[in-house]
Design a protein around this motif. Structure first.
Motif, PDB file in Angstrom:
ATOM      1  N   PRO A 109       0.804  -1.228   0.000  1.00  0.00           N
ATOM      2  CA  PRO A 109       0.000   0.000   0.000  1.00  0.00           C
ATOM      3  C   PRO A 109       0.833   1.272   0.000  1.00  0.00           C
ATOM      4  O   PRO A 109       0.327   2.330  -0.382  1.00  0.00           O
ATOM      5  CB  PRO A 109      -0.828  -0.129   1.287  1.00  0.00           C
ATOM      6  N   HIS A 110       2.099   1.194   0.407  1.00  0.00           N
ATOM      7  CA  HIS A 110       2.918   2.402   0.468  1.00  0.00           C
ATOM      8  C   HIS A 110       3.708   2.642  -0.812  1.00  0.00           C
ATOM      9  O   HIS A 110       4.537   3.564  -0.862  1.00  0.00           O
ATOM     10  CB  HIS A 110       3.866   2.356   1.668  1.00  0.00           C
ATOM     11  N   ALA A 111       3.456   1.853  -1.872  1.00  0.00           N
ATOM     12  CA  ALA A 111       4.122   2.110  -3.154  1.00  0.00           C
ATOM     13  C   ALA A 111       3.840   3.545  -3.591  1.00  0.00           C
ATOM     14  O   ALA A 111       2.699   4.020  -3.550  1.00  0.00           O
ATOM     15  CB  ALA A 111       3.648   1.122  -4.204  1.00  0.00           C
ATOM     16  N   GLU A 112       4.884   4.231  -4.021  1.00  0.00           N
ATOM     17  CA  GLU A 112       4.771   5.658  -4.315  1.00  0.00           C
ATOM     18  C   GLU A 112       4.517   5.960  -5.789  1.00  0.00           C
ATOM     19  O   GLU A 112       4.125   7.072  -6.138  1.00  0.00           O
ATOM     20  CB  GLU A 112       6.063   6.360  -3.868  1.00  0.00           C
ATOM     21  N   LEU A 113       4.748   4.965  -6.653  1.00  0.00           N
ATOM     22  CA  LEU A 113       4.584   5.194  -8.083  1.00  0.00           C
ATOM     23  C   LEU A 113       4.232   3.882  -8.761  1.00  0.00           C
ATOM     24  O   LEU A 113       4.797   2.828  -8.430  1.00  0.00           O
ATOM     25  CB  LEU A 113       5.897   5.730  -8.685  1.00  0.00           C
ATOM     26  N   VAL A 114       3.283   3.933  -9.706  1.00  0.00           N
ATOM     27  CA  VAL A 114       3.022   2.826 -10.629  1.00  0.00           C
ATOM     28  C   VAL A 114       3.458   3.301 -12.007  1.00  0.00           C
ATOM     29  O   VAL A 114       2.887   4.255 -12.547  1.00  0.00           O
ATOM     30  CB  VAL A 114       1.542   2.418 -10.644  1.00  0.00           C
ATOM     31  N   LEU A 115       4.481   2.664 -12.543  1.00  0.00           N
ATOM     32  CA  LEU A 115       5.003   3.030 -13.854  1.00  0.00           C
ATOM     33  C   LEU A 115       4.461   2.061 -14.895  1.00  0.00           C
ATOM     34  O   LEU A 115       4.756   0.873 -14.853  1.00  0.00           O
ATOM     35  CB  LEU A 115       6.532   2.978 -13.867  1.00  0.00           C
ATOM     36  N   ARG A 116       3.662   2.583 -15.814  1.00  0.00           N
ATOM     37  CA  ARG A 116       3.131   1.751 -16.899  1.00  0.00           C
ATOM     38  C   ARG A 116       4.072   1.806 -18.086  1.00  0.00           C
ATOM     39  O   ARG A 116       4.586   2.866 -18.434  1.00  0.00           O
ATOM     40  CB  ARG A 116       1.724   2.220 -17.276  1.00  0.00           C
ATOM     41  N   LYS A 117       4.282   0.642 -18.710  1.00  0.00           N
ATOM     42  CA  LYS A 117       5.226   0.549 -19.821  1.00  0.00           C
ATOM     43  C   LYS A 117       4.638  -0.335 -20.912  1.00  0.00           C
ATOM     44  O   LYS A 117       3.721  -1.105 -20.667  1.00  0.00           O
ATOM     45  CB  LYS A 117       6.570  -0.019 -19.347  1.00  0.00           C
ATOM     46  N   GLY A 118       5.188  -0.187 -22.117  1.00  0.00           N
ATOM     47  CA  GLY A 118       4.708  -0.980 -23.243  1.00  0.00           C
ATOM     48  C   GLY A 118       3.467  -0.434 -23.892  1.00  0.00           C
ATOM     49  O   GLY A 118       2.799  -1.141 -24.649  1.00  0.00           O
ATOM     50  N   TYR A 119       3.138   0.834 -23.642  1.00  0.00           N
ATOM     51  CA  TYR A 119       1.894   1.385 -24.189  1.00  0.00           C
ATOM     52  C   TYR A 119       2.075   2.015 -25.567  1.00  0.00           C
ATOM     53  O   TYR A 119       1.098   2.392 -26.201  1.00  0.00           O
ATOM     54  CB  TYR A 119       1.280   2.406 -23.227  1.00  0.00           C
ATOM     55  N   HIS A 120       3.326   2.134 -26.042  1.00  0.00           N
ATOM     56  CA  HIS A 120       3.545   2.574 -27.422  1.00  0.00           C
ATOM     57  C   HIS A 120       3.301   1.377 -28.354  1.00  0.00           C
ATOM     58  O   HIS A 120       3.991   0.356 -28.246  1.00  0.00           O
ATOM     59  CB  HIS A 120       4.961   3.102 -27.611  1.00  0.00           C
ATOM     60  N   ARG A 121       2.360   1.496 -29.243  1.00  0.00           N
ATOM     61  CA  ARG A 121       1.927   0.365 -30.060  1.00  0.00           C
ATOM     62  C   ARG A 121       3.067  -0.223 -30.898  1.00  0.00           C
ATOM     63  O   ARG A 121       3.107  -1.422 -31.149  1.00  0.00           O
ATOM     64  CB  ARG A 121       0.776   0.782 -30.985  1.00  0.00           C
ATOM     65  N   GLY A 122       4.014   0.597 -31.330  1.00  0.00           N
ATOM     66  CA  GLY A 122       5.027   0.145 -32.260  1.00  0.00           C
ATOM     67  C   GLY A 122       6.361  -0.217 -31.657  1.00  0.00           C
ATOM     68  O   GLY A 122       7.344  -0.404 -32.390  1.00  0.00           O
ATOM     69  N   ILE A 123       6.444  -0.325 -30.335  1.00  0.00           N
ATOM     70  CA  ILE A 123       7.719  -0.691 -29.697  1.00  0.00           C
ATOM     71  C   ILE A 123       7.444  -1.401 -28.384  1.00  0.00           C
ATOM     72  O   ILE A 123       6.566  -0.992 -27.616  1.00  0.00           O
ATOM     73  CB  ILE A 123       8.602   0.564 -29.477  1.00  0.00           C
ATOM     74  N   ASP A 124       8.183  -2.471 -28.138  1.00  0.00           N
ATOM     75  CA  ASP A 124       8.007  -3.195 -26.889  1.00  0.00           C
ATOM     76  C   ASP A 124       8.816  -2.508 -25.800  1.00  0.00           C
ATOM     77  O   ASP A 124       9.681  -1.676 -26.060  1.00  0.00           O
ATOM     78  CB  ASP A 124       8.447  -4.659 -27.046  1.00  0.00           C
ATOM     79  N   SER A 125       8.545  -2.866 -24.553  1.00  0.00           N
ATOM     80  CA  SER A 125       9.205  -2.217 -23.428  1.00  0.00           C
ATOM     81  C   SER A 125       9.366  -3.226 -22.306  1.00  0.00           C
ATOM     82  O   SER A 125       8.436  -3.452 -21.543  1.00  0.00           O
ATOM     83  CB  SER A 125       8.391  -1.014 -22.954  1.00  0.00           C
ATOM     84  N   TYR A 126      10.533  -3.827 -22.221  1.00  0.00           N
ATOM     85  CA  TYR A 126      10.829  -4.724 -21.100  1.00  0.00           C
ATOM     86  C   TYR A 126      11.288  -3.919 -19.887  1.00  0.00           C
ATOM     87  O   TYR A 126      10.848  -4.129 -18.769  1.00  0.00           O
ATOM     88  CB  TYR A 126      11.923  -5.722 -21.470  1.00  0.00           C
ATOM     89  N   SER A 127      12.195  -2.995 -20.141  1.00  0.00           N
ATOM     90  CA  SER A 127      12.828  -2.253 -19.062  1.00  0.00           C
ATOM     91  C   SER A 127      11.894  -1.209 -18.466  1.00  0.00           C
ATOM     92  O   SER A 127      11.084  -0.606 -19.174  1.00  0.00           O
ATOM     93  CB  SER A 127      14.085  -1.567 -19.589  1.00  0.00           C
ATOM     94  N   ALA A 128      12.062  -0.964 -17.171  1.00  0.00           N
ATOM     95  CA  ALA A 128      11.344   0.124 -16.527  1.00  0.00           C
ATOM     96  C   ALA A 128      11.965   1.480 -16.836  1.00  0.00           C
ATOM     97  O   ALA A 128      11.366   2.512 -16.533  1.00  0.00           O
ATOM     98  CB  ALA A 128      11.336  -0.086 -15.016  1.00  0.00           C
ATOM     99  N   PHE A 129      13.147   1.475 -17.459  1.00  0.00           N
ATOM    100  CA  PHE A 129      13.875   2.718 -17.694  1.00  0.00           C
ATOM    101  C   PHE A 129      13.864   3.176 -19.150  1.00  0.00           C
ATOM    102  O   PHE A 129      13.882   4.377 -19.418  1.00  0.00           O
ATOM    103  CB  PHE A 129      15.323   2.567 -17.216  1.00  0.00           C
ATOM    104  N   TYR A 130      13.876   2.230 -20.092  1.00  0.00           N
ATOM    105  CA  TYR A 130      13.928   2.569 -21.509  1.00  0.00           C
ATOM    106  C   TYR A 130      13.049   1.612 -22.307  1.00  0.00           C
ATOM    107  O   TYR A 130      12.924   0.430 -21.958  1.00  0.00           O
ATOM    108  CB  TYR A 130      15.364   2.485 -22.054  1.00  0.00           C
TER     109      TYR A 130
END
Length: 220
Positions: A109-130
């Motif tokens: 419950p104390h998580a400060e951020l939810v980072l969503r990734k992979g939402y660009h249709r034309g590129i995959d996203s494994y990393s949380a950074f790039y």
């Protein structure tokens, strides 16, 4: 005296919890074997960390990484795309679906951020950074640096893809990195789990069990 192998998380440390979602757990569209087993370990780890960030795979329908977007292709085949080789996956973690939701047992419950990734249709996203072109940032690095974070601890799914790419990128851009490998599970496509350990060793990324984490009170 704190043993060298013990970690006492402080204000400059963050726990990055990677993709604890329905589709990556047994019964999901891209199930990591025994992926649900990490949840209790992640919950226990998170209680020691003042800072926690969650990542969430968040694909639009028809994403480039889906085999269904490539006529005649099958899941786990590899194709060439603009940014290099891309493994094709079953449709998974589609925005707004149950598969994309966090597992209900995840209790941070104390998580400060939810980072969503992979939402660009034309590129995959494994990393949380790039993104997978290794050039397009997600903004997480700047967020962590502005908050004074210097060391990134990681757990979650899958060890040999999203955890691996996140750890490698974090190390490459200057963070100290520790992966709790007992709080991860691997897909293991073509020996990818063993290759991850080899790469971590080469880059100086530490892999330790979650039991090595404690809090300051326990050291008094």
């Amino acid at each position: 005296m704190i043993a060298p192998e013990a970690y006492v998380p402080g204000s400059s440390d963050v726990l990055l919890v990677v993709d604890i979602q329905h589709d990556f757990c047994p019964g999901g569209a891209l199930a990591v074997p025994r992926g649900d087993e990490v949840i209790s370990a992640v919950n226990a780890l998170a209680r020691h960390f003042p800072h926690v960030v969650l990542t969430q795979d968040w694909h639009p329908s028809g994403h480039l990484s889906f085999a269904s977007s490539h006529p005649g292709a099958r899941p786990y085949e590899t194709v060439d795309v603009d940014y290099g080789a891309q493994i094709l996956w079953p449709d998974h973690c589609v925005q707004g679906t149950r598969g994309a939701a966090f597992r209900p047992e995840l209790d941070v419950p104390h998580a400060e951020l939810v980072l969503r990734k992979g939402y660009h249709r034309g590129i995959d996203s494994y990393s949380a950074f790039y993104e997978n072109d290794r050039r397009t940032p997600t903004g997480l690095a700047s967020y962590l640096r502005e908050r004074g974070i210097r060391r990134v601890f990681m757990a979650g799914l899958a060890f040999d893809f999203c955890v691996r790419f996140s750890a490698e990128d974090a190390r490459r851009i200057g963070f100290d990195v520790v992966v709790f490998d007992d709080a991860c599970r691997a897909i293991d496509v073509g020996g990818s789990a063993a290759a991850t350990y080899e790469q971590f060793q080469a880059l100086g990324i530490a892999c330790h069990p979650s039991a090595c984490v404690t809090d300051a009170a326990a050291q008094r």
